[in-house]
Design a protein around this motif. Structure first.
Motif, PDB file in Angstrom:
ATOM      1  N   THR A  20       0.864  -1.193   0.000  1.00  0.00           N
ATOM      2  CA  THR A  20       0.000   0.000   0.000  1.00  0.00           C
ATOM      3  C   THR A  20       0.900   1.243   0.000  1.00  0.00           C
ATOM      4  O   THR A  20       2.114   1.150   0.219  1.00  0.00           O
ATOM      5  CB  THR A  20      -0.854   0.016   1.274  1.00  0.00           C
ATOM      6  N   GLU A  21       0.272   2.403  -0.187  1.00  0.00           N
ATOM      7  CA  GLU A  21       1.036   3.670  -0.176  1.00  0.00           C
ATOM      8  C   GLU A  21       1.832   3.775   1.129  1.00  0.00           C
ATOM      9  O   GLU A  21       3.013   4.146   1.128  1.00  0.00           O
ATOM     10  CB  GLU A  21       0.095   4.892  -0.243  1.00  0.00           C
ATOM     11  N   ARG A  22       1.182   3.461   2.241  1.00  0.00           N
ATOM     12  CA  ARG A  22       1.821   3.630   3.550  1.00  0.00           C
ATOM     13  C   ARG A  22       3.030   2.702   3.715  1.00  0.00           C
ATOM     14  O   ARG A  22       4.063   3.095   4.241  1.00  0.00           O
ATOM     15  CB  ARG A  22       0.780   3.343   4.638  1.00  0.00           C
ATOM     16  N   GLN A  23       2.890   1.451   3.235  1.00  0.00           N
ATOM     17  CA  GLN A  23       4.010   0.507   3.362  1.00  0.00           C
ATOM     18  C   GLN A  23       5.189   0.980   2.515  1.00  0.00           C
ATOM     19  O   GLN A  23       6.345   0.926   2.934  1.00  0.00           O
ATOM     20  CB  GLN A  23       3.580  -0.905   2.937  1.00  0.00           C
ATOM     21  N   LEU A  24       4.880   1.450   1.306  1.00  0.00           N
ATOM     22  CA  LEU A  24       5.951   1.909   0.415  1.00  0.00           C
ATOM     23  C   LEU A  24       6.643   3.129   1.011  1.00  0.00           C
ATOM     24  O   LEU A  24       7.874   3.253   0.969  1.00  0.00           O
ATOM     25  CB  LEU A  24       5.370   2.259  -0.963  1.00  0.00           C
ATOM     26  N   GLU A  25       5.864   4.005   1.629  1.00  0.00           N
ATOM     27  CA  GLU A  25       6.433   5.254   2.159  1.00  0.00           C
ATOM     28  C   GLU A  25       7.232   5.027   3.447  1.00  0.00           C
ATOM     29  O   GLU A  25       8.315   5.569   3.627  1.00  0.00           O
ATOM     30  CB  GLU A  25       5.292   6.232   2.428  1.00  0.00           C
ATOM     31  N   HIS A  26       6.704   4.170   4.339  1.00  0.00           N
ATOM     32  CA  HIS A  26       7.300   4.085   5.684  1.00  0.00           C
ATOM     33  C   HIS A  26       8.233   2.899   5.890  1.00  0.00           C
ATOM     34  O   HIS A  26       9.214   3.003   6.617  1.00  0.00           O
ATOM     35  CB  HIS A  26       6.208   4.004   6.753  1.00  0.00           C
ATOM     36  N   TRP A  27       7.883   1.735   5.333  1.00  0.00           N
ATOM     37  CA  TRP A  27       8.574   0.541   5.814  1.00  0.00           C
ATOM     38  C   TRP A  27       9.377  -0.212   4.762  1.00  0.00           C
ATOM     39  O   TRP A  27      10.215  -1.035   5.102  1.00  0.00           O
ATOM     40  CB  TRP A  27       7.585  -0.450   6.465  1.00  0.00           C
ATOM     41  N   LEU A  28       9.106   0.009   3.484  1.00  0.00           N
ATOM     42  CA  LEU A  28       9.791  -0.800   2.464  1.00  0.00           C
ATOM     43  C   LEU A  28      11.200  -0.271   2.197  1.00  0.00           C
ATOM     44  O   LEU A  28      11.361   0.864   1.762  1.00  0.00           O
ATOM     45  CB  LEU A  28       8.996  -0.824   1.151  1.00  0.00           C
ATOM     46  N   THR A  29      12.197  -1.103   2.479  1.00  0.00           N
ATOM     47  CA  THR A  29      13.589  -0.795   2.121  1.00  0.00           C
ATOM     48  C   THR A  29      14.044  -1.914   1.185  1.00  0.00           C
ATOM     49  O   THR A  29      13.426  -2.987   1.158  1.00  0.00           O
ATOM     50  CB  THR A  29      14.499  -0.806   3.362  1.00  0.00           C
ATOM     51  N   PRO A  30      15.116  -1.713   0.428  1.00  0.00           N
ATOM     52  CA  PRO A  30      15.591  -2.794  -0.449  1.00  0.00           C
ATOM     53  C   PRO A  30      15.900  -4.065   0.336  1.00  0.00           C
ATOM     54  O   PRO A  30      15.596  -5.173  -0.117  1.00  0.00           O
ATOM     55  CB  PRO A  30      16.859  -2.207  -1.075  1.00  0.00           C
ATOM     56  N   GLU A  31      16.453  -3.924   1.558  1.00  0.00           N
ATOM     57  CA  GLU A  31      16.779  -5.113   2.362  1.00  0.00           C
ATOM     58  C   GLU A  31      15.497  -5.831   2.784  1.00  0.00           C
ATOM     59  O   GLU A  31      15.389  -7.057   2.687  1.00  0.00           O
ATOM     60  CB  GLU A  31      17.575  -4.723   3.623  1.00  0.00           C
ATOM     61  N   ALA A  32      14.517  -5.052   3.266  1.00  0.00           N
ATOM     62  CA  ALA A  32      13.263  -5.662   3.720  1.00  0.00           C
ATOM     63  C   ALA A  32      12.545  -6.331   2.543  1.00  0.00           C
ATOM     64  O   ALA A  32      11.937  -7.396   2.696  1.00  0.00           O
ATOM     65  CB  ALA A  32      12.362  -4.605   4.354  1.00  0.00           C
ATOM     66  N   ASP A  33      12.632  -5.719   1.392  1.00  0.00           N
ATOM     67  CA  ASP A  33      11.971  -6.289   0.216  1.00  0.00           C
ATOM     68  C   ASP A  33      12.617  -7.627  -0.168  1.00  0.00           C
ATOM     69  O   ASP A  33      11.928  -8.587  -0.528  1.00  0.00           O
ATOM     70  CB  ASP A  33      12.052  -5.294  -0.948  1.00  0.00           C
ATOM     71  N   ALA A  34      13.948  -7.682  -0.073  1.00  0.00           N
ATOM     72  CA  ALA A  34      14.655  -8.933  -0.400  1.00  0.00           C
ATOM     73  C   ALA A  34      14.295 -10.014   0.622  1.00  0.00           C
ATOM     74  O   ALA A  34      14.059 -11.183   0.253  1.00  0.00           O
ATOM     75  CB  ALA A  34      16.163  -8.690  -0.423  1.00  0.00           C
ATOM     76  N   ASP A  35      14.211  -9.643   1.905  1.00  0.00           N
ATOM     77  CA  ASP A  35      13.805 -10.613   2.947  1.00  0.00           C
ATOM     78  C   ASP A  35      12.401 -11.134   2.653  1.00  0.00           C
ATOM     79  O   ASP A  35      12.117 -12.324   2.782  1.00  0.00           O
ATOM     80  CB  ASP A  35      13.792  -9.951   4.336  1.00  0.00           C
ATOM     81  N   ARG A  36      11.501 -10.202   2.284  1.00  0.00           N
ATOM     82  CA  ARG A  36      10.114 -10.578   1.972  1.00  0.00           C
ATOM     83  C   ARG A  36      10.066 -11.590   0.828  1.00  0.00           C
ATOM     84  O   ARG A  36       9.392 -12.619   0.918  1.00  0.00           O
ATOM     85  CB  ARG A  36       9.327  -9.310   1.584  1.00  0.00           C
ATOM     86  N   ALA A  37      10.819 -11.305  -0.226  1.00  0.00           N
ATOM     87  CA  ALA A  37      10.794 -12.189  -1.395  1.00  0.00           C
ATOM     88  C   ALA A  37      11.332 -13.584  -1.038  1.00  0.00           C
ATOM     89  O   ALA A  37      10.821 -14.594  -1.524  1.00  0.00           O
ATOM     90  CB  ALA A  37      11.613 -11.577  -2.535  1.00  0.00           C
ATOM     91  N   ARG A  38      12.330 -13.623  -0.145  1.00  0.00           N
ATOM     92  CA  ARG A  38      12.880 -14.927   0.287  1.00  0.00           C
ATOM     93  C   ARG A  38      11.875 -15.680   1.156  1.00  0.00           C
ATOM     94  O   ARG A  38      11.741 -16.901   1.066  1.00  0.00           O
ATOM     95  CB  ARG A  38      14.176 -14.715   1.078  1.00  0.00           C
TER      96      ARG A  38
END
Ligand SMILES: NC(=O)c1ccc[n+]([C@@H]2O[C@H](COP(=O)([O-])OP(=O)(O)OC[C@H]3O[C@@H](n4cnc5c(N)ncnc54)[C@H](O)[C@@H]3O)[C@@H](O)[C@H]2O)c1
Length: 257
Positions: A197-215
């Motif tokens: 969501t807009e809020r997740q993209l703005e506040h919490w999504l970092t490249p590291e967190a995104d890579a962890d999520r995908a794994r």
């Protein structure tokens, strides 16, 4: 909506959504309206709510009814639900969606803050269900969909109160399903994974967190609000008429690990 299901049972259904002005809630408003449902929604974000009404109507769908309302004020929320039901008709589908996932170190939580977190993440779900249940029970049908979260099942930092509320929603769902089931009213909860969501993209999504999520997910793609909306539509429609008291996980397979 091309390529996805249309549900005849949702045409003209009266649907109430909390926290519908942005994020997942806004997607629910758009998609129920696109099914021909009569949508009422509440939010504290008044500008965004009013703008969404215009967008949905401009797309040629039934014009949603928006009311500014803080769901932490339970008396005001109950009054608003009654007003929406007077204007649109008895609520047939309730989507308990409003929440606030603000992070907080657990050492800094005091009793007042704890209560405030329960107010925004838990209490209104119960009292909204209680408010719409009598008309649903009298009609012998209805679907209540509570938004939980897979966060109640995984170990995340600084989210103690939110995760506690989300875990409680699963127990509340089972109890209300038993309570309302004899009158034909279904109660389910949907547990999204991490949705962009807009809020997740703005506040919490970092490249590291995104890579962890995908794994962590079996399906590495990012989840979009539309992925959750399609589960909510199905639970609202008669297609799921024998399903109640369950949690429905839409997380790309995160919790399967
Ligand atoms: N986005 C995710 O990754 C994710 C994951 C798991 C669960 N969820 C759950 O899905 C639901 C929607 O999440 P989201 O990501 O769209 O959240 P969001 O923060 O993007 O949107 C929440 C909406 O609720 C409204 N709201 C907040 N406090 C309110 C109040 N006091 N009164 C009325 N409205 C209020 C906000 O203005 C906003 O429009 C929530 O229940 C959330 O816990 C989301």
């Amino acid at each position: 909506m091309t390529g996805y299901a249309t549900y005849p049972s949702l045409r003209d259904a009266v649907v109430l959504i909390s926290g519908g002005a942005s994020g997942l809630g806004a997607e629910f408003v758009r998609q129920f309206a696109a099914q021909g449902a009569r949508v009422g929604f509440v939010d504290i974000a008044e500008e965004a709510g009013a703008a969404l009404v215009e967008t949905v109507a401009a797309d040629g769908h039934p014009r949603p009814l928006f009311r500014g309302c803080d769901v932490r004020d339970l008396d005001a929320y109950r009054t608003t639900i009654a007003e929406i039901a007077r204007e649109l008709g008895d609520v047939q589908v309730l989507v308990n969606n409003a929440a606030d996932d603000t992070r907080h170190p657990s050492a800094e939580i005091d009793p007042a803050y704890w209560d405030a977190r329960m107010r925004v993440n838990l209490d209104h779900q119960f009292f909204a269900a209680q408010a719409v249940a009598p008309a649903m029970r009298a009609a012998g049908r209805g679907s209540i969909i509570n938004l939980g979260s897979i966060s109640a099942h995984i170990d995340l930092l600084d989210l103690t109160a939110y995760m506690t509320a989300k875990a409680a929603i699963e127990g509340m769902t089972r109890s209300l399903a038993r309570d309302y089931g004899p009158d034909g009213v279904r109660v389910n909860c949907v547990l999204p994974g991490w949705v962009m969501t807009e809020r997740q993209l703005e506040h919490w999504l970092t490249p590291e967190a995104d890579a962890d999520r995908a794994r962590a997910q079996c399906l590495p793609h990012r989840l979009e609000p539309d992925d959750i909306a399609r589960m909510v539509l199905w639970l609202a429609a008669d297609d799921s008429r024998s399903c109640t008291g369950q949690r429905w996980i839409v997380d790309g397979g995160w919790m399967s690990g």
